[in-house]
Design an enzyme around this catalytic site. Structure first.
Site: not given
Ligand code: PLP
Length: 435
Positions: A151, A246, A274
């Site tokens: 994701y 990511d 995060k």
């Molecule tokens: C949470 C997450 C996102 C998206 O971040 P948001 O702040 O919710 O837009 C993108 N990539 C990874 C790997 C994530 O865990």
């Protein structure tokens, strides 16, 4: 107690949810919160402290969702609270240059050598979307390669999944995403170097970047083999594609430098979110200087944000990271989470219960797969959702709030005391036993 009986005690949550359904789609402002994955009515919380949250009905829950990852120190850590109070007393937004983002940026770039420059944004989605824009500009190529089950936020080009079976051009996985946009994203399965090679053999000259969660943690926890990651990086580089890690979920979580540090890999670009904001809306993208110099106003890639580098978030982020480093949080979390998960796993095994926990550092995933290593989404049994839903409600009835989906991971914080963990372990075991 069944989940129905239990939730009937949460009558205020029910009332709030009915009202919320009238004014927000599904009653929520982010889908997983609606409990669709586990059924029932979501609990509304009015407060939180350390490892616990308190519902509007006054019930306390041990919290393993931790806002889906940001709260590595737990809720309302006193040092972070002090930094936030100080910020509130100073200014909470300028829309102008200020020293707070400079301090956080220097703190990060001085520790993570692969982040030569960075740009703060307000969500992981924005960070990834912007990094891809840079990659396309830098390479003059349009296609992106991502992996099934990873994701990367909800920007159009990343809301895609693979067509049936074979890797290749993707179809959109959300209404409202045009085929043209989705078609620029290629999707390959995780854990399959051969499939990655095939994609590069066919599309290599058109791929701007390969983006991956080096620790895929948004579809369960799909820990990858080192060779798979190495080979993916090798193939990308051989074909002139950039490598984007990511690390929105793994950055500052599994180690200060996230998986890049764990693997000893320097990605061309990286995205954080995060933990970086300590629970405030902060994210960042960064990497090689020559790439980041393409971003406006230094270069031609436009990207901006009214509340970017918000000083409250910047100070909360810095206070969080400083404390994490000072107390050696990763060693503490490793020990604490290992003890908690190993304890649960051996109990589950002893009692012959069909659940197990997969864990890396302070991230853990409770699931029904029996294989010792689950690396791909199709290895997750179909009944996992239903089985997890029962465990979720059993745990909830017993005062433990797990992330409300069988595909979401859980997080340990520094604030989860032995006492809370003992209580949680007992509750989860009972919940699994009754499921
Ligand atoms: C949470 C997450 C996102 C998206 O971040 P948001 O702040 O919710 O837009 C993108 N990539 C990874 C790997 C994530 O865990």
């Amino acid at each position: 107690m069944t989940s129905q009986e239990a939730t009937s005690t949460d009558h205020l949550s029910r009332e709030y949810f009915e009202r919320a359904l009238r004014i927000a789609p599904g009653g929520v402002h982010s889908p997983v919160r609606a409990f669709k994955g586990v059924g029932g009515t979501p609990i509304f919380f009015r407060g939180a402290q350390g490892g616990t949250m308190t519902s509007v009905d006054g019930r306390e829950y041990v919290d393993f969702c931790q806002s889906f990852g940001p709260l590595i120190l737990g809720h309302r850590d006193p040092e972070v609270a002090a930094a936030v109070r100080e910020a509130i007393e100073t200014a909470w937004s300028f829309g102008a240059s200020e020293p707070y983002s400079l301090e956080l940026a220097e703190w990060i770039t001085s520790r993570l050598p692969w982040v030569e420059m960075l740009r703060f944004v307000s969500s992981g989605t924005e960070a990834v979307m912007s990094a891809l824009r840079v990659a396309r500009a830098a390479t003059n190529r349009n296609r992106i390669l991502k992996f099934e089950g990873c994701y990367h936020g909800h920007s159009d080009s990343l809301l895609v999944k693979a067509g049936s079976g074979l890797a290749g051009e993707a179809a959109s996985s959300s209404a409202g995403v045009s085929e043209n946009v989705a078609g620029e994203t290629l999707v390959a399965p995780l854990d399959d170097e051969g499939a990655v090679k095939k994609v590069f053999d066919q599309f290599g000259a058109e791929i701007a970047a390969v983006i991956l969660e080096p620790l895929p943690a948004n579809y369960g926890l799909l820990i990858q083999r080192r060779e798979f990651i190495d080979e993916t990086i090798r193939l990308a580089r051989a074909h002139g594609a950039l490598v984007i890690f990511d690390e929105v979920i793994s950055g500052f979580r599994v180690a200060l430098g996230g998986m890049a540090e764990v693997l000893g890999v320097h990605p061309d670009m990286v995205t954080y979110g995060k933990v970086i904001g300590g629970g405030f809306p902060v994210a960042a993208y960064g990497g090689r200087r020559d790439l980041m110099q393409l971003v406006a106003p230094a270069g031609p890639v436009y990207q901006a944000g009214t509340l970017s580098a918000n000083p409250v978030g910047m100070r909360a982020g810095l206070a969080t990271l400083e404390k994490v480093e000072r107390v050696n949080a990763y060693a503490l979390l490793e020990e604490r989470t290992a003890e908690f998960c190993n304890g649960l796993n051996s109990n589950l095994k002893q009692r012959g219960l069909p659940f197990q926990i997969t864990r890396t550092a302070s991230i853990f995933w409770l699931h029904t797969a029996t294989a010792s290593a689950i690396r791909r989404i199709e290895q997750i049994p179909a009944h996992n959702v239903e089985a997890f839903a029962k465990v979720f409600h059993g745990a909830l009835d017993r005062g433990v709030y797990l992330s409300p989906s069988g595909y979401e991971v859980n997080f340990m914080s520094l604030a989860h005391s032995d006492e809370l963990l003992e209580r949680a372990q007992k509750a989860i075991l009972e919940a699994v036993e009754l499921a």
